[in-house]
Scaffold this motif. Structure first.
Motif, PDB file in Angstrom:
ATOM      1  N   ARG A 107       0.825  -1.197   0.000  1.00  0.00           N
ATOM      2  CA  ARG A 107       0.000   0.000   0.000  1.00  0.00           C
ATOM      3  C   ARG A 107       0.864   1.253   0.000  1.00  0.00           C
ATOM      4  O   ARG A 107       1.926   1.297   0.648  1.00  0.00           O
ATOM      5  CB  ARG A 107      -0.917   0.042   1.230  1.00  0.00           C
ATOM      6  CG  ARG A 107      -2.068  -0.942   1.219  1.00  0.00           C
ATOM      7  CD  ARG A 107      -3.039  -0.647   2.352  1.00  0.00           C
ATOM      8  NE  ARG A 107      -2.402  -0.706   3.666  1.00  0.00           N
ATOM      9  CZ  ARG A 107      -2.116   0.356   4.414  1.00  0.00           C
ATOM     10  NH1 ARG A 107      -2.377   1.582   3.984  1.00  0.00           N
ATOM     11  NH2 ARG A 107      -1.549   0.199   5.605  1.00  0.00           N
ATOM     12  N   LEU A 108       0.406   2.253  -0.720  1.00  0.00           N
ATOM     13  CA  LEU A 108       1.040   3.567  -0.685  1.00  0.00           C
ATOM     14  C   LEU A 108       0.886   4.127   0.727  1.00  0.00           C
ATOM     15  O   LEU A 108      -0.227   4.206   1.248  1.00  0.00           O
ATOM     16  CB  LEU A 108       0.349   4.476  -1.701  1.00  0.00           C
ATOM     17  CG  LEU A 108       1.081   5.746  -2.152  1.00  0.00           C
ATOM     18  CD1 LEU A 108       2.342   5.399  -2.929  1.00  0.00           C
ATOM     19  CD2 LEU A 108       0.159   6.607  -3.019  1.00  0.00           C
ATOM     20  N   GLY A 109       1.996   4.462   1.360  1.00  0.00           N
ATOM     21  CA  GLY A 109       1.962   5.008   2.706  1.00  0.00           C
ATOM     22  C   GLY A 109       2.010   3.982   3.819  1.00  0.00           C
ATOM     23  O   GLY A 109       1.982   4.351   5.004  1.00  0.00           O
ATOM     24  N   ASP A 110       2.082   2.681   3.499  1.00  0.00           N
ATOM     25  CA  ASP A 110       2.153   1.640   4.524  1.00  0.00           C
ATOM     26  C   ASP A 110       3.490   1.757   5.263  1.00  0.00           C
ATOM     27  O   ASP A 110       4.555   1.655   4.642  1.00  0.00           O
ATOM     28  CB  ASP A 110       2.037   0.272   3.858  1.00  0.00           C
ATOM     29  CG  ASP A 110       2.000  -0.877   4.854  1.00  0.00           C
ATOM     30  OD1 ASP A 110       2.304  -0.663   6.045  1.00  0.00           O
ATOM     31  OD2 ASP A 110       1.656  -2.000   4.439  1.00  0.00           O
ATOM     32  N   PRO A 111       3.472   1.950   6.582  1.00  0.00           N
ATOM     33  CA  PRO A 111       4.743   2.123   7.308  1.00  0.00           C
ATOM     34  C   PRO A 111       5.540   0.835   7.438  1.00  0.00           C
ATOM     35  O   PRO A 111       6.702   0.882   7.864  1.00  0.00           O
ATOM     36  CB  PRO A 111       4.287   2.627   8.684  1.00  0.00           C
ATOM     37  CG  PRO A 111       2.893   2.109   8.838  1.00  0.00           C
ATOM     38  CD  PRO A 111       2.302   2.101   7.461  1.00  0.00           C
ATOM     39  N   ASP A 112       4.945  -0.309   7.090  1.00  0.00           N
ATOM     40  CA  ASP A 112       5.662  -1.579   7.212  1.00  0.00           C
ATOM     41  C   ASP A 112       6.287  -2.048   5.904  1.00  0.00           C
ATOM     42  O   ASP A 112       7.418  -2.535   5.890  1.00  0.00           O
ATOM     43  CB  ASP A 112       4.712  -2.662   7.742  1.00  0.00           C
ATOM     44  CG  ASP A 112       4.233  -2.365   9.162  1.00  0.00           C
ATOM     45  OD1 ASP A 112       5.058  -1.920   9.974  1.00  0.00           O
ATOM     46  OD2 ASP A 112       3.028  -2.537   9.429  1.00  0.00           O
ATOM     47  N   ASP A 127       9.039  10.025   6.722  1.00  0.00           N
ATOM     48  CA  ASP A 127       9.834   9.593   7.875  1.00  0.00           C
ATOM     49  C   ASP A 127       9.413   8.234   8.421  1.00  0.00           C
ATOM     50  O   ASP A 127      10.200   7.555   9.094  1.00  0.00           O
ATOM     51  CB  ASP A 127       9.747  10.640   8.992  1.00  0.00           C
ATOM     52  CG  ASP A 127      10.503  11.917   8.657  1.00  0.00           C
ATOM     53  OD1 ASP A 127      11.196  11.941   7.628  1.00  0.00           O
ATOM     54  OD2 ASP A 127      10.401  12.897   9.432  1.00  0.00           O
ATOM     55  N   ASP A 128       8.177   7.820   8.155  1.00  0.00           N
ATOM     56  CA  ASP A 128       7.705   6.511   8.611  1.00  0.00           C
ATOM     57  C   ASP A 128       7.962   5.424   7.573  1.00  0.00           C
ATOM     58  O   ASP A 128       8.463   4.338   7.902  1.00  0.00           O
ATOM     59  CB  ASP A 128       6.207   6.574   8.928  1.00  0.00           C
ATOM     60  CG  ASP A 128       5.901   7.495  10.088  1.00  0.00           C
ATOM     61  OD1 ASP A 128       6.704   7.540  11.043  1.00  0.00           O
ATOM     62  OD2 ASP A 128       4.860   8.180  10.044  1.00  0.00           O
ATOM     63  N   THR A 129       7.623   5.693   6.317  1.00  0.00           N
ATOM     64  CA  THR A 129       7.742   4.640   5.300  1.00  0.00           C
ATOM     65  C   THR A 129       9.194   4.308   4.994  1.00  0.00           C
ATOM     66  O   THR A 129       9.487   3.185   4.561  1.00  0.00           O
ATOM     67  CB  THR A 129       7.009   5.035   4.007  1.00  0.00           C
ATOM     68  OG1 THR A 129       7.507   6.293   3.531  1.00  0.00           O
ATOM     69  CG2 THR A 129       5.509   5.166   4.257  1.00  0.00           C
ATOM     70  N   VAL A 130      10.115   5.250   5.216  1.00  0.00           N
ATOM     71  CA  VAL A 130      11.522   4.927   4.981  1.00  0.00           C
ATOM     72  C   VAL A 130      11.982   3.833   5.936  1.00  0.00           C
ATOM     73  O   VAL A 130      12.801   2.972   5.571  1.00  0.00           O
ATOM     74  CB  VAL A 130      12.417   6.189   5.090  1.00  0.00           C
ATOM     75  CG1 VAL A 130      12.482   6.726   6.521  1.00  0.00           C
ATOM     76  CG2 VAL A 130      13.830   5.895   4.590  1.00  0.00           C
ATOM     77  N   LEU A 131      11.437   3.837   7.155  1.00  0.00           N
ATOM     78  CA  LEU A 131      11.789   2.787   8.112  1.00  0.00           C
ATOM     79  C   LEU A 131      11.217   1.449   7.668  1.00  0.00           C
ATOM     80  O   LEU A 131      11.869   0.404   7.791  1.00  0.00           O
ATOM     81  CB  LEU A 131      11.278   3.156   9.504  1.00  0.00           C
ATOM     82  CG  LEU A 131      11.802   4.485  10.078  1.00  0.00           C
ATOM     83  CD1 LEU A 131      11.174   4.769  11.446  1.00  0.00           C
ATOM     84  CD2 LEU A 131      13.326   4.456  10.187  1.00  0.00           C
ATOM     85  N   PHE A 149      20.129   1.499   1.334  1.00  0.00           N
ATOM     86  CA  PHE A 149      19.263   1.612   0.167  1.00  0.00           C
ATOM     87  C   PHE A 149      18.031   2.452   0.485  1.00  0.00           C
ATOM     88  O   PHE A 149      17.634   3.325  -0.291  1.00  0.00           O
ATOM     89  CB  PHE A 149      18.859   0.212  -0.298  1.00  0.00           C
ATOM     90  CG  PHE A 149      17.576   0.162  -1.070  1.00  0.00           C
ATOM     91  CD1 PHE A 149      17.490   0.696  -2.350  1.00  0.00           C
ATOM     92  CD2 PHE A 149      16.434  -0.404  -0.503  1.00  0.00           C
ATOM     93  CE1 PHE A 149      16.297   0.654  -3.054  1.00  0.00           C
ATOM     94  CE2 PHE A 149      15.242  -0.448  -1.200  1.00  0.00           C
ATOM     95  CZ  PHE A 149      15.174   0.088  -2.481  1.00  0.00           C
ATOM     96  N   ALA A 150      17.394   2.203   1.639  1.00  0.00           N
ATOM     97  CA  ALA A 150      16.170   2.923   1.990  1.00  0.00           C
ATOM     98  C   ALA A 150      16.438   4.414   2.180  1.00  0.00           C
ATOM     99  O   ALA A 150      15.699   5.260   1.638  1.00  0.00           O
ATOM    100  CB  ALA A 150      15.571   2.325   3.263  1.00  0.00           C
ATOM    101  N   TRP A 151      17.472   4.759   2.911  1.00  0.00           N
ATOM    102  CA  TRP A 151      17.746   6.178   3.161  1.00  0.00           C
ATOM    103  C   TRP A 151      18.274   6.880   1.913  1.00  0.00           C
ATOM    104  O   TRP A 151      18.015   8.065   1.693  1.00  0.00           O
ATOM    105  CB  TRP A 151      18.705   6.328   4.338  1.00  0.00           C
ATOM    106  CG  TRP A 151      18.007   6.082   5.640  1.00  0.00           C
ATOM    107  CD1 TRP A 151      17.957   4.904   6.336  1.00  0.00           C
ATOM    108  CD2 TRP A 151      17.205   7.019   6.362  1.00  0.00           C
ATOM    109  NE1 TRP A 151      17.174   5.057   7.458  1.00  0.00           N
ATOM    110  CE2 TRP A 151      16.707   6.338   7.506  1.00  0.00           C
ATOM    111  CE3 TRP A 151      16.869   8.356   6.178  1.00  0.00           C
ATOM    112  CZ2 TRP A 151      15.887   6.962   8.443  1.00  0.00           C
ATOM    113  CZ3 TRP A 151      16.055   8.975   7.120  1.00  0.00           C
ATOM    114  CH2 TRP A 151      15.569   8.288   8.228  1.00  0.00           C
TER     115      TRP A 151
END
Length: 532
Positions: free
Chosen positions: A81-86, A115-119, A130-132
């Motif tokens: 999902r777009l915006g899913d923090p997991d 700041d949430d989805t990058v985690l 890669f994520a950051w």
């Protein structure tokens, strides 16, 4: 009537015939998805008429609901999902006009990060760097493309940054953007998406786009499509990368893949011309399985379109993904050779009428001039300043100018010399007799635009350094703005002064190319017999 179409939408006729509706990129993505079943990341196209409506009356009232419906379809297909923090879905937002305008319109990659989805991306990928790095790339692109922050205001990431340093850099970047733009990058992914789409539509009216359309006589009222596509990541470790490749050499017409590849990178790194790319053949050494699949795909595309194709691709963890295809721009000599060899190819079999349609008299005249120049091109080693990559054939001399503005205001022959060119330079590029860059590869912005216009160009002359008003070679020799240089877009050589063509050299190239030209002249009725 809907204005948004999934790539796999059944239009009832070939998608490649719908450039006026889907834009060139959207039509290519739909054709590769539907007719060819190639590995294309799923997505959808916001049609060209929607852009025209937006530019005329503003954001269409029904577009938000259509976007949410198509994003939902994409989420269900991919299980993210777009915006899913997991485990977030990220998307690319790319322009795509009905007529090719390379680099003139806008793009935003890695959209959906905050700041949430990058985690969540770090956890799901198992790779914090890669994520950051993806988050950093998104912030820079969104700030400069959507929010109007100037690139020079954004500090570059240090080459030796650790993961902690990268995280700190992102924090500082967010603060800089908020200060420069007067607001932060929006955290809500749907807000990001809407703003990115608006930026793509607005880029149709940008100064660079208007200058390109004026040079190419493109209708000002066309507008552009906008493509929203699930991200695949060329920056996801050592077995990933990105590239741009032509099915044949667009400068010579040779029937071999031609282009640039960049490991552990994203597509904008290649076309911007700011990174040191490798020739596409290096992919065979880096990831031989992906290269074998790519070459087979290039042949399929060429047979399907019956023409040279320009392809953008990404390899993610060894898996090949196709991001774009379109008919490739080519030089005059290449156009002659490609048309004749495709007539001789039993699987393509262009008719003489099709060949003559693709190579009109104006293009034949340019090809003859290039052949004549090659026949008389002599090397002056004493005056040789540097050698780069021959990106667009032809030999020209001109006064060195270092900015697009100086090229545009010149009343004599000038060679535009830049570290790399960007779409903002396009007006000056159109005014120069030649283009020289110290960085970039065969698919960089400078190379692609110059080839399309038939302007001689040398790119990637890495032993030259631009410092203020001087262009300095490794051996200490220097030319200054206002000095005359000569460039050869076939060989990639750069000389000090006006180097006149000599009486030797290039004969083998002429012998190879001349039969193709004579074949076309025979088909056109200008010669009674073909050469022996």
């Amino acid at each position: 009537m809907t204005g948004v179409y999934s790539f796999d939408h059944d239009h009832g006729l070939p998608a490649r015939e719908l450039g006026h509706l889907l834009g060139g990129k959207g039509a290519g993505l739909a054709e590769m998805t539907g007719a060819l079943g190639l590995a294309v990341p799923p997505g959808f196209t916001i049609a060209v008429p929607v852009c025209r409506e937006y530019l005329s009356t503003g954001w269409p009232g029904s577009l938000d609901d259509e976007l949410r419906a198509h994003v939902g379809r994409l989420e269900r297909a991919l299980g993210r999902r777009l915006g899913d923090p997991d485990d977030p879905l990220l998307v690319a937002v790319r322009s795509g006009a009905p007529v090719s305008m390379p680099g003139m319109l806008d793009t935003v990659l890695n959209l959906g990060l905050n700041d949430d989805t990058v985690l969540g991306l770090a956890r799901s990928s198992g790779d914090e760097r890669f994520a950051w790095d993806s988050y950093r790339r998104f912030l820079v692109m969104f700030a400069t493309t959507v929010m109007g922050v100037e690139e020079h205001a954004i500090d570059a990431l240090p080459d030796d940054a650790s993961v902690d340093g990268l995280r700190a850099h992102v924090g500082a970047l967010r603060a800089t953007i908020a200060d420069r733009a007067g607001r932060p990058v929006p955290a809500d992914p749907f807000d990001q998406l809407r703003e990115a789409i608006e930026a793509v539509f607005r880029s149709w009216g940008s100064r660079r786009a208007r200058a390109y359309r004026a040079r190419e006589a493109i209708d000002e009222t066309l507008g552009t499509g906008c493509n929203v596509q699930a991200m695949v990541f060329g920056n996801r470790g050592p077995n990933s990368g990105t590239g741009v490749v032509f099915t044949r050499d667009p400068a010579t017409g040779e029937a071999a893949p031609y282009g640039d590849y960049l490991p552990c990178a994203q597509g904008e790194d290649v076309v911007a011309g700011t990174s040191r790319t490798t020739p596409i053949a290096h992919l065979a050494e880096h990831l031989p399985g992906a290269y074998a699949e790519l070459t087979a795909t290039l042949r399929r595309l060429e047979l399907h379109y019956r023409d040279i194709c320009d392809v953008e691709f990404t390899v993610e963890d060894g898996r090949l993904w196709l991001l774009q295809t379109r008919i490739g721009k080519r030089g005059a000599v290449a156009a002659v050779r490609i048309a004749v060899e495709m007539a001789d190819d039993p699987e393509i079999a262009l008719s003489p009428a099709e060949v003559l349609d693709r190579v009109p008299e104006e293009l034949l005249a340019r090809a003859r001039a290039e052949i004549d120049a090659a026949a008389g091109a002599a090397d002056d080693d004493a005056a040789l300043l540097a050698t780069g990559l021959g990106a667009s054939p032809g030999r020209v001399s001109g006064r060195v100018v270092l900015t697009a503005e100086d090229a545009l205001t010149a009343d004599d022959d000038v060679v535009l010399v830049r570290t790399s060119t960007s779409p903002e330079d396009v007006a000056g590029m159109s005014a120069a007799v030649g283009i020289l860059t110290t960085r970039g590869g065969l698919a960089s912005h400078a190379a692609v635009v110059a080839r399309g216009w038939g302007v001689p160009a040398v790119v990637g002359a890495e032993r030259l350094t631009i410092d203020g008003q001087e262009v300095r070679a490794e051996d200490g020799r220097t030319v200054w703005a206002g000095d005359t240089i000569t460039i050869d877009g076939g060989s990639g050589r750069v000389w000090v002064g006006a180097v006149a063509p000599g009486a030797t050299g290039g004969a083998s190239t002429v012998a190879e190319r001349l039969p193709h030209l004579l074949r076309i002249e025979q088909w056109a009725g200008r010669r009674e017999v073909s050469p022996a």
